[in-house]
Design a protein around this motif. Structure first.
Motif, short mmCIF file in Angstrom:
data_model
loop_
_atom_site.label_atom_id
_atom_site.label_comp_id
_atom_site.label_asym_id
_atom_site.label_seq_id
_atom_site.Cartn_x
_atom_site.Cartn_y
_atom_site.Cartn_z
N LEU A 16 -33.42 5.13 -28.31
CA LEU A 16 -32.38 3.74 -28.06
C LEU A 16 -31.07 3.86 -28.74
CD1 LEU A 16 -35.10 1.89 -27.54
CD2 LEU A 16 -33.56 2.29 -26.00
N LEU A 17 -30.96 4.21 -30.20
CA LEU A 17 -29.98 4.07 -31.29
C LEU A 17 -28.76 5.36 -30.84
CD1 LEU A 17 -28.95 3.28 -33.77
CD2 LEU A 17 -29.87 5.42 -34.68
N PHE A 18 -29.42 6.43 -30.19
CA PHE A 18 -28.82 7.37 -29.60
C PHE A 18 -27.43 6.86 -28.16
CE2 PHE A 18 -27.24 10.74 -26.59
CZ PHE A 18 -26.62 11.66 -27.55
N ILE A 19 -28.94 6.30 -27.49
CA ILE A 19 -27.45 5.26 -26.73
C ILE A 19 -27.16 4.20 -26.83
CG2 ILE A 19 -28.28 4.78 -23.62
CD1 ILE A 19 -30.97 5.90 -23.96
N PHE A 20 -27.27 3.70 -27.29
CA PHE A 20 -26.75 1.90 -27.88
C PHE A 20 -25.38 2.35 -28.47
CE2 PHE A 20 -25.43 -0.69 -31.63
CZ PHE A 20 -24.79 -1.40 -30.73
N ARG A 21 -25.81 3.60 -29.85
CA ARG A 21 -23.95 4.39 -30.18
C ARG A 21 -23.00 5.44 -29.53
NH1 ARG A 21 -25.32 6.75 -35.94
NH2 ARG A 21 -22.64 6.76 -35.81
N THR A 22 -23.78 5.33 -28.26
CA THR A 22 -22.76 6.09 -26.62
C THR A 22 -22.49 5.18 -26.30
OG1 THR A 22 -24.91 8.51 -27.33
CG2 THR A 22 -22.98 7.34 -25.65
N ILE A 23 -22.76 4.63 -26.01
CA ILE A 23 -21.98 3.35 -25.00
C ILE A 23 -21.50 2.32 -25.76
CG2 ILE A 23 -22.51 0.97 -24.21
CD1 ILE A 23 -25.57 1.98 -23.02
N SER A 24 -22.00 2.58 -27.47
CA SER A 24 -20.59 1.27 -28.47
C SER A 24 -19.27 2.29 -28.45
CB SER A 24 -21.11 1.20 -29.20
OG SER A 24 -21.90 1.79 -30.48
N ALA A 25 -19.24 3.91 -28.24
CA ALA A 25 -18.27 4.24 -29.01
C ALA A 25 -17.25 4.64 -27.43
CB ALA A 25 -18.44 5.98 -28.98
N VAL A 26 -17.95 4.17 -26.18
CA VAL A 26 -16.81 3.90 -25.29
C VAL A 26 -15.75 3.05 -25.32
CG1 VAL A 26 -16.31 3.84 -22.24
CG2 VAL A 26 -18.67 4.74 -23.47
N ARG A 27 -14.94 2.88 -25.48
CA ARG A 27 -13.63 2.23 -25.23
C ARG A 27 -12.59 2.50 -24.25
NH1 ARG A 27 -15.19 1.65 -29.25
NH2 ARG A 27 -14.64 1.98 -31.35
N PHE A 28 -12.85 0.90 -23.42
CA PHE A 28 -12.94 0.68 -22.04
C PHE A 28 -11.30 0.35 -21.89
CE2 PHE A 28 -16.58 -0.43 -21.58
CZ PHE A 28 -18.10 -0.27 -20.95
N PRO A 29 -9.96 1.15 -21.09
CA PRO A 29 -8.50 1.21 -20.78
C PRO A 29 -8.67 -0.61 -20.44
CG PRO A 29 -9.65 1.45 -19.15
CD PRO A 29 -11.04 1.80 -20.16
N PRO A 30 -7.85 -1.19 -21.60
CA PRO A 30 -6.79 -2.41 -21.19
C PRO A 30 -6.58 -2.56 -19.98
CG PRO A 30 -5.30 -0.77 -22.25
CD PRO A 30 -6.39 -0.47 -22.15
N ALA A 31 -6.81 -3.73 -19.56
CA ALA A 31 -6.18 -3.95 -18.14
C ALA A 31 -4.62 -3.22 -18.03
CB ALA A 31 -6.88 -5.30 -18.03
N GLN A 32 -4.66 -3.34 -16.65
CA GLN A 32 -3.57 -2.95 -15.99
C GLN A 32 -2.74 -3.95 -15.57
OE1 GLN A 32 -2.10 0.52 -17.03
NE2 GLN A 32 -4.16 0.60 -18.16
N PRO A 33 -1.40 -4.10 -16.17
CA PRO A 33 -0.75 -5.01 -15.94
C PRO A 33 0.28 -4.69 -13.96
CG PRO A 33 0.32 -4.18 -16.94
CD PRO A 33 -0.82 -3.19 -16.87
N THR A 34 -0.36 -5.82 -13.13
CA THR A 34 -0.23 -5.55 -11.69
C THR A 34 1.80 -5.75 -11.83
OG1 THR A 34 0.28 -7.73 -11.27
CG2 THR A 34 -2.19 -6.88 -10.98
N THR A 35 1.68 -5.74 -10.76
CA THR A 35 3.17 -5.32 -9.69
C THR A 35 3.52 -6.91 -10.12
OG1 THR A 35 3.23 -3.44 -8.72
CG2 THR A 35 4.78 -5.25 -8.42
N ASP A 36 3.53 -7.81 -9.71
CA ASP A 36 3.39 -8.67 -9.90
C ASP A 36 3.49 -9.95 -12.17
OD1 ASP A 36 2.87 -9.67 -7.09
OD2 ASP A 36 1.46 -10.96 -7.00
#
Length: 201
Positions: A16-36
Protein backbone atom coordinates in the motif's frame (compact mmCIF):
# COMPACT_ATOMS: atom_id res chain seq x y z
CA UNK A 1 0.29 -18.86 12.62
CA UNK A 2 0.78 -15.50 14.31
CA UNK A 3 4.12 -15.05 12.57
CA UNK A 4 2.57 -15.81 9.20
CA UNK A 5 -0.27 -13.34 9.84
CA UNK A 6 2.24 -10.68 10.88
CA UNK A 7 4.28 -11.20 7.71
CA UNK A 8 1.18 -11.04 5.50
CA UNK A 9 0.04 -7.82 7.16
CA UNK A 10 3.51 -6.34 6.83
CA UNK A 11 3.70 -7.14 3.11
CA UNK A 12 0.23 -5.70 2.60
CA UNK A 13 1.18 -2.44 4.27
CA UNK A 14 4.43 -2.19 2.31
CA UNK A 15 2.50 -2.71 -0.94
CA UNK A 16 0.00 0.00 0.00
CA UNK A 17 2.81 2.39 0.87
CA UNK A 18 4.50 1.73 -2.48
CA UNK A 19 1.26 2.34 -4.38
CA UNK A 20 0.56 5.54 -2.43
CA UNK A 21 4.05 6.92 -3.03
CA UNK A 22 3.83 6.05 -6.73
CA UNK A 23 0.51 7.87 -7.08
CA UNK A 24 1.70 10.90 -5.10
CA UNK A 25 4.77 11.17 -7.32
CA UNK A 26 2.64 11.65 -10.42
CA UNK A 27 2.51 15.27 -11.55
CA UNK A 28 -0.60 16.10 -13.48
CA UNK A 29 0.04 18.66 -16.22
CA UNK A 30 -1.57 22.08 -15.70
CA UNK A 31 -4.75 22.80 -17.59
CA UNK A 32 -3.98 23.90 -21.10
CA UNK A 33 -5.43 27.28 -22.08
CA UNK A 34 -8.13 27.21 -24.72
CA UNK A 35 -8.05 29.32 -27.86
CA UNK A 36 -10.79 31.50 -26.37
CA UNK A 37 -8.72 32.09 -23.22
CA UNK A 38 -5.70 33.15 -25.25
CA UNK A 39 -7.84 35.32 -27.51
CA UNK A 40 -9.19 37.13 -24.46
CA UNK A 41 -5.64 37.85 -23.26
CA UNK A 42 -4.57 38.99 -26.73
CA UNK A 43 -7.61 41.22 -27.27
CA UNK A 44 -7.24 42.76 -23.81
CA UNK A 45 -3.54 43.39 -24.36
CA UNK A 46 -4.28 45.22 -27.61
CA UNK A 47 -5.65 48.05 -25.47
CA UNK A 48 -2.23 48.56 -23.82
CA UNK A 49 0.77 50.56 -25.03
CA UNK A 50 2.96 47.46 -25.12
CA UNK A 51 0.71 44.63 -26.35
CA UNK A 52 3.53 42.19 -27.13
CA UNK A 53 5.02 42.56 -23.64
CA UNK A 54 1.53 42.24 -22.19
CA UNK A 55 0.62 39.06 -24.06
CA UNK A 56 3.97 37.36 -23.49
CA UNK A 57 3.86 37.98 -19.75
CA UNK A 58 0.22 36.99 -19.22
CA UNK A 59 -0.52 34.26 -21.77
CA UNK A 60 0.85 31.56 -19.48
CA UNK A 61 -1.99 32.29 -17.04
CA UNK A 62 -4.77 32.24 -19.64
CA UNK A 63 -6.42 29.09 -18.27
CA UNK A 64 -6.69 30.76 -14.85
CA UNK A 65 -7.85 34.13 -16.17
CA UNK A 66 -10.24 32.68 -18.78
CA UNK A 67 -12.40 35.68 -19.83
CA UNK A 68 -12.45 37.46 -16.47
CA UNK A 69 -11.18 41.08 -16.60
CA UNK A 70 -10.97 41.28 -12.79
CA UNK A 71 -8.58 38.33 -12.67
CA UNK A 72 -6.62 39.78 -15.56
CA UNK A 73 -6.23 43.14 -13.83
CA UNK A 74 -5.06 41.48 -10.60
CA UNK A 75 -2.63 39.29 -12.49
CA UNK A 76 -1.20 42.22 -14.45
CA UNK A 77 -0.64 44.20 -11.25
CA UNK A 78 0.95 41.16 -9.63
CA UNK A 79 3.38 40.70 -12.51
CA UNK A 80 4.23 44.41 -12.48
CA UNK A 81 4.71 44.34 -8.70
CA UNK A 82 7.07 41.40 -8.98
CA UNK A 83 9.19 43.27 -11.54
CA UNK A 84 9.19 46.41 -9.42
CA UNK A 85 10.28 44.56 -6.26
CA UNK A 86 13.14 42.90 -8.13
CA UNK A 87 14.25 46.27 -9.53
CA UNK A 88 13.91 47.95 -6.12
CA UNK A 89 16.24 45.34 -4.62
CA UNK A 90 18.75 45.92 -7.43
CA UNK A 91 18.65 49.69 -6.95
CA UNK A 92 18.98 49.39 -3.18
CA UNK A 93 22.09 47.28 -3.56
CA UNK A 94 23.47 49.69 -6.15
CA UNK A 95 22.84 52.73 -3.93
CA UNK A 96 25.14 51.33 -1.24
CA UNK A 97 28.15 51.82 -3.47
CA UNK A 98 26.93 54.76 -5.58
CA UNK A 99 27.38 58.30 -4.31
CA UNK A 100 24.84 59.72 -6.76
CA UNK A 101 21.84 61.44 -5.18
CA UNK A 102 19.83 60.49 -8.28
CA UNK A 103 20.30 56.79 -7.52
CA UNK A 104 19.16 57.26 -3.92
CA UNK A 105 16.14 59.22 -5.12
CA UNK A 106 15.39 56.45 -7.59
CA UNK A 107 15.42 53.87 -4.78
CA UNK A 108 12.81 55.95 -2.96
CA UNK A 109 10.70 56.42 -6.10
CA UNK A 110 10.61 52.75 -7.01
CA UNK A 111 9.97 51.82 -3.38
CA UNK A 112 6.96 54.14 -3.41
CA UNK A 113 5.77 52.51 -6.66
CA UNK A 114 5.97 49.09 -4.99
CA UNK A 115 3.83 50.36 -2.11
CA UNK A 116 1.28 51.85 -4.53
CA UNK A 117 0.98 48.57 -6.42
CA UNK A 118 0.62 46.59 -3.22
CA UNK A 119 -2.23 48.88 -2.20
CA UNK A 120 -3.87 48.45 -5.60
CA UNK A 121 -3.64 44.67 -5.45
CA UNK A 122 -4.97 44.60 -1.89
CA UNK A 123 -7.91 46.77 -2.89
CA UNK A 124 -8.77 44.56 -5.87
CA UNK A 125 -8.65 41.43 -3.73
CA UNK A 126 -11.11 43.01 -1.30
CA UNK A 127 -13.56 43.74 -4.13
CA UNK A 128 -14.45 40.13 -4.98
CA UNK A 129 -18.08 40.60 -3.96
CA UNK A 130 -18.61 44.15 -5.17
CA UNK A 131 -21.20 44.61 -7.88
CA UNK A 132 -19.71 46.33 -10.97
CA UNK A 133 -21.31 49.69 -11.52
CA UNK A 134 -22.29 50.10 -7.87
CA UNK A 135 -21.01 53.22 -6.05
CA UNK A 136 -18.70 51.15 -3.83
CA UNK A 137 -17.21 49.43 -6.88
CA UNK A 138 -16.60 52.73 -8.67
CA UNK A 139 -15.04 54.29 -5.56
CA UNK A 140 -12.66 51.39 -4.96
CA UNK A 141 -11.73 51.12 -8.63
CA UNK A 142 -10.99 54.83 -8.61
CA UNK A 143 -8.53 54.16 -5.76
CA UNK A 144 -6.87 51.39 -7.74
CA UNK A 145 -6.56 53.60 -10.81
CA UNK A 146 -5.11 56.45 -8.75
CA UNK A 147 -2.54 54.23 -7.07
CA UNK A 148 -1.45 52.55 -10.30
CA UNK A 149 -1.14 55.94 -12.01
CA UNK A 150 0.93 57.18 -9.05
CA UNK A 151 3.18 54.11 -9.32
CA UNK A 152 3.84 54.88 -12.97
CA UNK A 153 4.58 58.51 -12.11
CA UNK A 154 7.05 57.41 -9.41
CA UNK A 155 8.87 55.22 -11.93
CA UNK A 156 8.99 58.04 -14.48
CA UNK A 157 10.35 60.40 -11.83
CA UNK A 158 13.14 57.91 -11.22
CA UNK A 159 14.21 57.67 -14.85
CA UNK A 160 13.84 61.44 -15.35
CA UNK A 161 16.20 62.08 -12.45
CA UNK A 162 18.71 59.51 -13.64
CA UNK A 163 18.64 60.89 -17.19
CA UNK A 164 19.10 64.49 -16.09
CA UNK A 165 21.58 64.10 -13.24
CA UNK A 166 23.81 61.11 -13.96
CA UNK A 167 26.69 61.05 -16.40
CA UNK A 168 26.42 58.60 -19.27
CA UNK A 169 27.80 55.19 -18.48
CA UNK A 170 26.95 51.56 -17.74
CA UNK A 171 25.25 52.33 -14.43
CA UNK A 172 22.98 54.94 -15.95
CA UNK A 173 22.08 52.64 -18.84
CA UNK A 174 21.42 49.68 -16.53
CA UNK A 175 19.11 51.70 -14.28
CA UNK A 176 17.16 53.23 -17.16
CA UNK A 177 16.79 49.83 -18.83
CA UNK A 178 15.57 48.08 -15.68
CA UNK A 179 13.20 50.81 -14.56
CA UNK A 180 12.04 51.28 -18.17
CA UNK A 181 11.08 47.60 -18.18
CA UNK A 182 9.05 48.07 -14.99
CA UNK A 183 7.36 51.14 -16.51
CA UNK A 184 6.13 49.08 -19.46
CA UNK A 185 4.60 46.46 -17.16
CA UNK A 186 3.05 49.11 -14.92
CA UNK A 187 1.63 50.97 -17.92
CA UNK A 188 0.07 47.76 -19.21
CA UNK A 189 -1.38 46.93 -15.80
CA UNK A 190 -2.88 50.41 -15.53
CA UNK A 191 -4.47 50.04 -18.98
CA UNK A 192 -6.05 46.69 -17.99
CA UNK A 193 -7.26 48.20 -14.71
CA UNK A 194 -8.85 51.06 -16.67
CA UNK A 195 -10.57 48.59 -18.97
CA UNK A 196 -11.96 46.69 -15.98
CA UNK A 197 -13.11 49.92 -14.34
CA UNK A 198 -14.91 51.01 -17.50
CA UNK A 199 -16.54 47.70 -18.40
CA UNK A 200 -16.84 45.85 -15.08
CA UNK A 201 -17.08 42.07 -14.94
Amino acid sequence: MGSKLYMTTFLYLVTLLFIFRTISAVRFPPAQPTTDDLDFIRTSCNATLYPDVCFTSLAGYASTVQDNPARLAKLAIGVSLSRAKYTAAYLSKLSRRAASAAVHDCVSNVGDAVDQMRGSLRQLREMNHRRPGAPAFRFQMSNVQTWMSAALTDEETCTDGITEEMEDGETKTAICDRVGDVKRFTSNALALVNTYANTGA
